[in-house]
Design an enzyme around this catalytic site. Structure first.
Site, PDB file in Angstrom:
ATOM      1  N   CYS A  29       0.870  -1.176   0.000  1.00  0.00           N
ATOM      2  CA  CYS A  29       0.000   0.000   0.000  1.00  0.00           C
ATOM      3  C   CYS A  29       0.909   1.229   0.000  1.00  0.00           C
ATOM      4  O   CYS A  29       2.106   1.126  -0.260  1.00  0.00           O
ATOM      5  CB  CYS A  29      -0.951  -0.009   1.200  1.00  0.00           C
ATOM      6  SG  CYS A  29      -0.121  -0.053   2.802  1.00  0.00           S
ATOM      7  N   THR A  30       0.379   2.398   0.300  1.00  0.00           N
ATOM      8  CA  THR A  30       1.159   3.633   0.181  1.00  0.00           C
ATOM      9  C   THR A  30       2.311   3.683   1.176  1.00  0.00           C
ATOM     10  O   THR A  30       3.466   3.890   0.798  1.00  0.00           O
ATOM     11  CB  THR A  30       0.253   4.861   0.377  1.00  0.00           C
ATOM     12  OG1 THR A  30      -0.839   4.788  -0.521  1.00  0.00           O
ATOM     13  CG2 THR A  30       1.040   6.140   0.125  1.00  0.00           C
TER      14      THR A  30
END
Length: 314
Positions: A174-175
């Site tokens: 994810c980020t």
């Protein structure tokens, strides 16, 4: 010069409301701006500030034994990337409605950017993007499996789509890493055995591994909207919502009742005055387009201490 700090830490907080007040005061003293979430399960934040004030903030946070394992992702910026400061108490530091999942007790195996890079192309591996559709449509790893979710809280009901990969090693990303902590823990709870996660997320992978094989840009939740992470083999995978030419220029539709967040090339944005369609361009409430396609809330006379006063009065 300013720094942007992205960070999280899953750790038990016995008195999140009290911690929230103390943490807000710390941020006020250092003129930090951003969004910080406090919960009984830990701390999650993205803030901007001067290099010196960010250094002081990191030292103060790390001095707390509860956040000994916390890691900061640090990026440079020419100015504040946030207009305001918000420090809020919520049930979870990332909303997925899985309060029983405690990543500080059990989660997927953490992979450094170098380890992730070495594993990602193996035949016995599948890469899984646990982010929302508007994020992975802007940028994602080559050959990543996406789950068609508008919000992370939909992740648990999409796990069924991963059943065909039970015999493979699942590498989640994810980020910044925070969503993977709960996503990988939930996968383990559902009986998946070989679950891994990219430690520090896309941002850390860009900083330490050059972002190789991450196609497009990375969506971020601050005034920058999208950032480059791949300095090795960059490409554009998103296309203009209106004319469908390659474009990674993210905007909010100028019609506030639509406010869709999508790619719009400069030519089409100019033609439609920042709207995503002719209908939105003709809406009587359409916001004036200044060429950026972002509409931060007006911060004239903004007093960051007001948030603390409002919170204590409620």
């Amino acid at each position: 010069m300013y720094h942007v700090l992205l960070y999280y830490c899953y750790t038990p907080l016995a008195h999140p409301e009290q911690f929230r007040d103390e943490h807000h005061r710390l941020c006020l003293s250092l003129d930090l701006r951003g969004r910080i979430i406090v919960a009984g399960e830990g701390l999650n934040g993205t803030v901007s500030g001067t290099v010196e004030n960010c250094a002081a903030y990191m030292a103060a946070v790390k001095a707390d034994p509860r956040f000994e394992a916390l890691e900061f992702k640090i990026e440079e910026a020419p100015a504040h990337t946030f207009q305001k400061l918000h420090v809020r108490v919520k049930p979870e530091i990332v909303h997925v409605d899985l309060p029983h999942i405690k990543p500080y007790e059990r989660t997927g195996t953490h992979l450094s950017p170098a380890e992730f890079k070495a594993m990602k192309d193996r035949d016995d591996v599948v890469i899984v993007d646990v982010r929302s559709d508007y994020e992975y449509n802007l940028g994602r790893f080559k050959n990543a499996v996406t789950l068609d979710i508008e919000n992370f809280r939909e992740f648990p009901e999409r796990v069924e789509r991963l059943q065909e990969f039970r015999d493979k090693k699942i590498l989640t990303y994810c980020t910044g890493g925070i969503k993977c902590e709960k996503a990988s823990a939930f996968l383990l709870e559902q009986g998946f055995e070989n679950v891994y996660q990219l430690h520090g997320g896309i941002i850390k992978y860009g900083l330490e591994a050059g972002g190789e094989d991450f196609d497009g840009k990375c969506y971020v939740f601050d005034g920058r909207v999208a950032v480059d992470v791949n300095s090795v083999n960059p490409t554009i995978i998103s296309e203009c919502h209106h004319c469908h030419t390659p474009s990674d220029r993210m905007v909010n539709c100028a019609n506030p009742h639509c406010n869709a967040h999508l790619p719009l090339c400069e030519a089409c944005a100019g033609q439609l005055q920042g709207a995503c369609s002719e209908a939105c361009a003709e809406h009587p409430d359409k916001r004036p387009y200044d060429g950026t396609g972002t509409y931060p809330k007006i911060s004239n006379h903004y007093n960051p201490a007001q948030g603390l006063a409002s919170y204590k009065a409620s």
